[in-house]
Scaffold this motif. Sequence first.
Motif, PDB file in Angstrom:
ATOM      1  N   VAL A  96      50.730  38.520  30.637  1.00 35.16           N
ATOM      2  CA  VAL A  96      51.765  39.040  31.479  1.00 35.16           C
ATOM      3  C   VAL A  96      51.396  40.557  31.591  1.00 35.16           C
ATOM      4  O   VAL A  96      51.369  41.407  30.649  1.00 35.16           O
ATOM      5  CB  VAL A  96      53.102  38.887  30.574  1.00 35.16           C
ATOM      6  N   PHE A  97      51.299  40.789  32.820  1.00 34.79           N
ATOM      7  CA  PHE A  97      51.086  42.136  33.283  1.00 34.79           C
ATOM      8  C   PHE A  97      52.014  43.237  33.445  1.00 34.79           C
ATOM      9  O   PHE A  97      52.012  44.408  32.889  1.00 34.79           O
ATOM     10  CB  PHE A  97      50.086  42.287  34.401  1.00 34.79           C
ATOM     11  N   ALA A  98      53.022  42.701  33.905  1.00 39.44           N
ATOM     12  CA  ALA A  98      54.453  43.550  34.392  1.00 39.44           C
ATOM     13  C   ALA A  98      55.658  42.694  34.242  1.00 39.44           C
ATOM     14  O   ALA A  98      55.501  41.356  34.592  1.00 39.44           O
ATOM     15  CB  ALA A  98      54.136  44.276  35.391  1.00 39.44           C
ATOM     16  N   HIS A  99      56.864  43.169  34.020  1.00 37.63           N
ATOM     17  CA  HIS A  99      58.323  42.863  34.541  1.00 37.63           C
ATOM     18  C   HIS A  99      58.736  43.854  35.498  1.00 37.63           C
ATOM     19  O   HIS A  99      58.481  45.137  35.064  1.00 37.63           O
ATOM     20  CB  HIS A  99      58.979  42.769  33.209  1.00 37.63           C
ATOM     21  N   ILE A 100      59.333  43.611  36.521  1.00 39.35           N
ATOM     22  CA  ILE A 100      60.020  44.516  37.244  1.00 39.35           C
ATOM     23  C   ILE A 100      61.477  43.737  37.409  1.00 39.35           C
ATOM     24  O   ILE A 100      61.720  42.635  38.046  1.00 39.35           O
ATOM     25  CB  ILE A 100      59.480  44.642  38.876  1.00 39.35           C
ATOM     26  N   ASP A 101      62.453  44.426  36.865  1.00 43.34           N
ATOM     27  CA  ASP A 101      63.874  44.088  36.960  1.00 43.34           C
ATOM     28  C   ASP A 101      64.402  44.897  38.261  1.00 43.34           C
ATOM     29  O   ASP A 101      64.701  46.255  37.930  1.00 43.34           O
ATOM     30  CB  ASP A 101      64.534  44.515  35.636  1.00 43.34           C
ATOM     31  N   HIS A 102      64.687  44.222  39.271  1.00 38.74           N
ATOM     32  CA  HIS A 102      65.042  44.940  40.484  1.00 38.74           C
ATOM     33  C   HIS A 102      66.616  45.076  40.356  1.00 38.74           C
ATOM     34  O   HIS A 102      66.957  45.924  41.007  1.00 38.74           O
ATOM     35  CB  HIS A 102      64.673  43.800  41.497  1.00 38.74           C
ATOM     36  N   ALA A 103      67.317  44.370  39.629  1.00 38.12           N
ATOM     37  CA  ALA A 103      68.602  44.665  39.640  1.00 38.12           C
ATOM     38  C   ALA A 103      68.727  45.923  38.728  1.00 38.12           C
ATOM     39  O   ALA A 103      69.789  46.645  38.935  1.00 38.12           O
ATOM     40  CB  ALA A 103      69.214  43.485  38.642  1.00 38.12           C
ATOM     41  N   ALA A 104      67.992  46.132  37.668  1.00 37.92           N
ATOM     42  CA  ALA A 104      68.247  47.529  36.858  1.00 37.92           C
ATOM     43  C   ALA A 104      67.650  48.474  37.754  1.00 37.92           C
ATOM     44  O   ALA A 104      68.483  49.632  37.802  1.00 37.92           O
ATOM     45  CB  ALA A 104      67.317  47.402  35.684  1.00 37.92           C
ATOM     46  N   GLY A 105      66.787  48.467  38.554  1.00 34.56           N
ATOM     47  CA  GLY A 105      66.438  49.339  39.495  1.00 34.56           C
ATOM     48  C   GLY A 105      67.689  49.700  40.495  1.00 34.56           C
ATOM     49  O   GLY A 105      67.662  50.978  40.907  1.00 34.56           O
ATOM     50  N   ALA A 106      68.133  48.918  41.211  1.00 30.11           N
ATOM     51  CA  ALA A 106      69.208  49.188  41.843  1.00 30.11           C
ATOM     52  C   ALA A 106      70.350  49.867  41.199  1.00 30.11           C
ATOM     53  O   ALA A 106      70.941  50.598  41.833  1.00 30.11           O
ATOM     54  CB  ALA A 106      69.544  47.723  42.633  1.00 30.11           C
ATOM     55  N   ALA A 107      70.678  49.317  40.076  1.00 24.80           N
ATOM     56  CA  ALA A 107      71.854  49.925  39.381  1.00 24.80           C
ATOM     57  C   ALA A 107      71.283  51.607  38.889  1.00 24.80           C
ATOM     58  O   ALA A 107      72.357  52.227  38.970  1.00 24.80           O
ATOM     59  CB  ALA A 107      71.836  49.235  38.052  1.00 24.80           C
ATOM     60  N   ALA A 108      70.246  51.772  38.887  1.00 24.69           N
ATOM     61  CA  ALA A 108      69.894  53.088  38.783  1.00 24.69           C
ATOM     62  C   ALA A 108      70.129  54.074  39.771  1.00 24.69           C
ATOM     63  O   ALA A 108      70.250  55.357  39.522  1.00 24.69           O
ATOM     64  CB  ALA A 108      68.303  53.237  38.243  1.00 24.69           C
ATOM     65  N   VAL A 109      70.090  53.483  40.980  1.00 22.06           N
ATOM     66  CA  VAL A 109      70.413  54.235  42.123  1.00 22.06           C
ATOM     67  C   VAL A 109      71.858  54.072  42.770  1.00 22.06           C
ATOM     68  O   VAL A 109      72.263  54.231  43.962  1.00 22.06           O
ATOM     69  CB  VAL A 109      69.450  54.076  43.322  1.00 22.06           C
ATOM     70  N   GLY A 110      72.715  53.312  41.891  1.00 16.53           N
ATOM     71  CA  GLY A 110      74.208  52.997  42.202  1.00 16.53           C
ATOM     72  C   GLY A 110      74.354  52.017  43.081  1.00 16.53           C
ATOM     73  O   GLY A 110      75.301  51.881  43.732  1.00 16.53           O
ATOM     74  N   LEU A 111      73.217  51.066  43.522  1.00 14.19           N
ATOM     75  CA  LEU A 111      73.390  49.864  44.269  1.00 14.19           C
ATOM     76  C   LEU A 111      73.774  48.505  43.423  1.00 14.19           C
ATOM     77  O   LEU A 111      73.034  48.243  42.342  1.00 14.19           O
ATOM     78  CB  LEU A 111      72.321  49.787  45.429  1.00 14.19           C
ATOM     79  N   PRO A 112      74.554  47.557  44.007  1.00  7.84           N
ATOM     80  CA  PRO A 112      74.505  46.180  43.170  1.00  7.84           C
ATOM     81  C   PRO A 112      73.694  45.324  43.437  1.00  7.84           C
ATOM     82  O   PRO A 112      73.004  45.463  44.824  1.00  7.84           O
ATOM     83  CB  PRO A 112      76.138  45.831  43.680  1.00  7.84           C
ATOM     84  N   LEU A 113      73.038  44.701  42.803  1.00 10.75           N
ATOM     85  CA  LEU A 113      72.158  43.469  42.873  1.00 10.75           C
ATOM     86  C   LEU A 113      72.318  42.683  41.724  1.00 10.75           C
ATOM     87  O   LEU A 113      72.271  42.945  40.814  1.00 10.75           O
ATOM     88  CB  LEU A 113      70.881  44.153  43.041  1.00 10.75           C
ATOM     89  N   ARG A 114      72.518  41.254  42.209  1.00 12.39           N
ATOM     90  CA  ARG A 114      72.814  40.311  41.228  1.00 12.39           C
ATOM     91  C   ARG A 114      71.345  40.181  40.590  1.00 12.39           C
ATOM     92  O   ARG A 114      70.189  40.644  41.056  1.00 12.39           O
ATOM     93  CB  ARG A 114      72.875  38.792  41.962  1.00 12.39           C
ATOM     94  N   PRO A 115      71.123  39.404  39.396  1.00 10.59           N
ATOM     95  CA  PRO A 115      70.192  39.353  38.432  1.00 10.59           C
ATOM     96  C   PRO A 115      68.933  39.256  39.630  1.00 10.59           C
ATOM     97  O   PRO A 115      68.862  37.995  40.212  1.00 10.59           O
ATOM     98  CB  PRO A 115      70.426  38.255  37.403  1.00 10.59           C
ATOM     99  N   THR A 116      67.698  39.868  39.443  1.00 10.34           N
ATOM    100  CA  THR A 116      66.513  39.635  40.306  1.00 10.34           C
ATOM    101  C   THR A 116      65.339  39.988  39.325  1.00 10.34           C
ATOM    102  O   THR A 116      65.222  41.448  39.592  1.00 10.34           O
ATOM    103  CB  THR A 116      66.583  40.274  41.645  1.00 10.34           C
ATOM    104  N   ASP A 117      64.576  39.388  38.777  1.00  4.48           N
ATOM    105  CA  ASP A 117      63.689  39.918  37.946  1.00  4.48           C
ATOM    106  C   ASP A 117      62.043  39.180  38.083  1.00  4.48           C
ATOM    107  O   ASP A 117      62.205  37.848  38.250  1.00  4.48           O
ATOM    108  CB  ASP A 117      64.127  39.343  36.376  1.00  4.48           C
ATOM    109  N   LEU A 118      61.308  39.918  38.274  1.00  9.22           N
ATOM    110  CA  LEU A 118      59.877  39.694  38.784  1.00  9.22           C
ATOM    111  C   LEU A 118      58.937  39.633  37.551  1.00  9.22           C
ATOM    112  O   LEU A 118      59.059  40.744  36.870  1.00  9.22           O
ATOM    113  CB  LEU A 118      59.454  40.441  39.762  1.00  9.22           C
ATOM    114  N   ILE A 119      57.914  38.658  37.043  1.00  9.61           N
ATOM    115  CA  ILE A 119      56.972  38.708  36.138  1.00  9.61           C
ATOM    116  C   ILE A 119      55.672  38.734  37.028  1.00  9.61           C
ATOM    117  O   ILE A 119      55.424  37.729  38.177  1.00  9.61           O
ATOM    118  CB  ILE A 119      57.187  37.594  35.152  1.00  9.61           C
ATOM    119  N   ILE A 120      54.886  39.380  36.448  1.00  4.35           N
ATOM    120  CA  ILE A 120      53.329  39.439  37.212  1.00  4.35           C
ATOM    121  C   ILE A 120      52.563  38.637  36.177  1.00  4.35           C
ATOM    122  O   ILE A 120      52.363  39.484  35.063  1.00  4.35           O
ATOM    123  CB  ILE A 120      53.073  40.775  37.518  1.00  4.35           C
TER     124      ILE A 120
END
Length: 156
Positions: free
Chosen positions: A56-80
């Motif tokens: 496992v090289f990385a996880h990218i939590d798109h929902a957490a990234g969206a929340a960090a800039v004040g935007l809503p996003l349903r759970p969306t998590d990428l694993i590489i």
Amino acid sequence: MKLPILIRILVLIAATCSWETQAMAADGLITIRSGFGPEDTMKRLEAEVKAKGLTVFAHIDHAAGAAAVGLPLRPTDLIIFGNAKGGTPLMQQAQTAGIDLPLKALVWQDEQGATWLSYNDPAYLAERHGVGEPAKAAVAAMTGALHAIATKATAP
């Protein structure tokens, strides 16, 4: 029974079995509905990836990234994830395959609250990059491994 006939029968059986779990497949993207929520699906997915000996090289939590800039996003998590033994044969045939490797899988939740797991079909990636016959075994191995990982991560 001759071996080629047996192989065709096994491919037909595998395709029929995967029909039930494969909800969508378009433009090389395979999407399977999960019997678990997003967090549990990702935990199960990561466990299966590691159980197959992949890194496992990385996880990218798109929902957490969206929340960090004040935007809503349903759970969306990428694993590489992946390994050099699996991906290198594709890149030996076409180095541009490196843009699509290592492998990725996305766990996401739709508007109705259903959880899905999506990943790129290795055969589609091979075709996209013009990978030839020498990498056929690697593509088949990736396809089988991804299907097994995704099925185990999503099936109750």
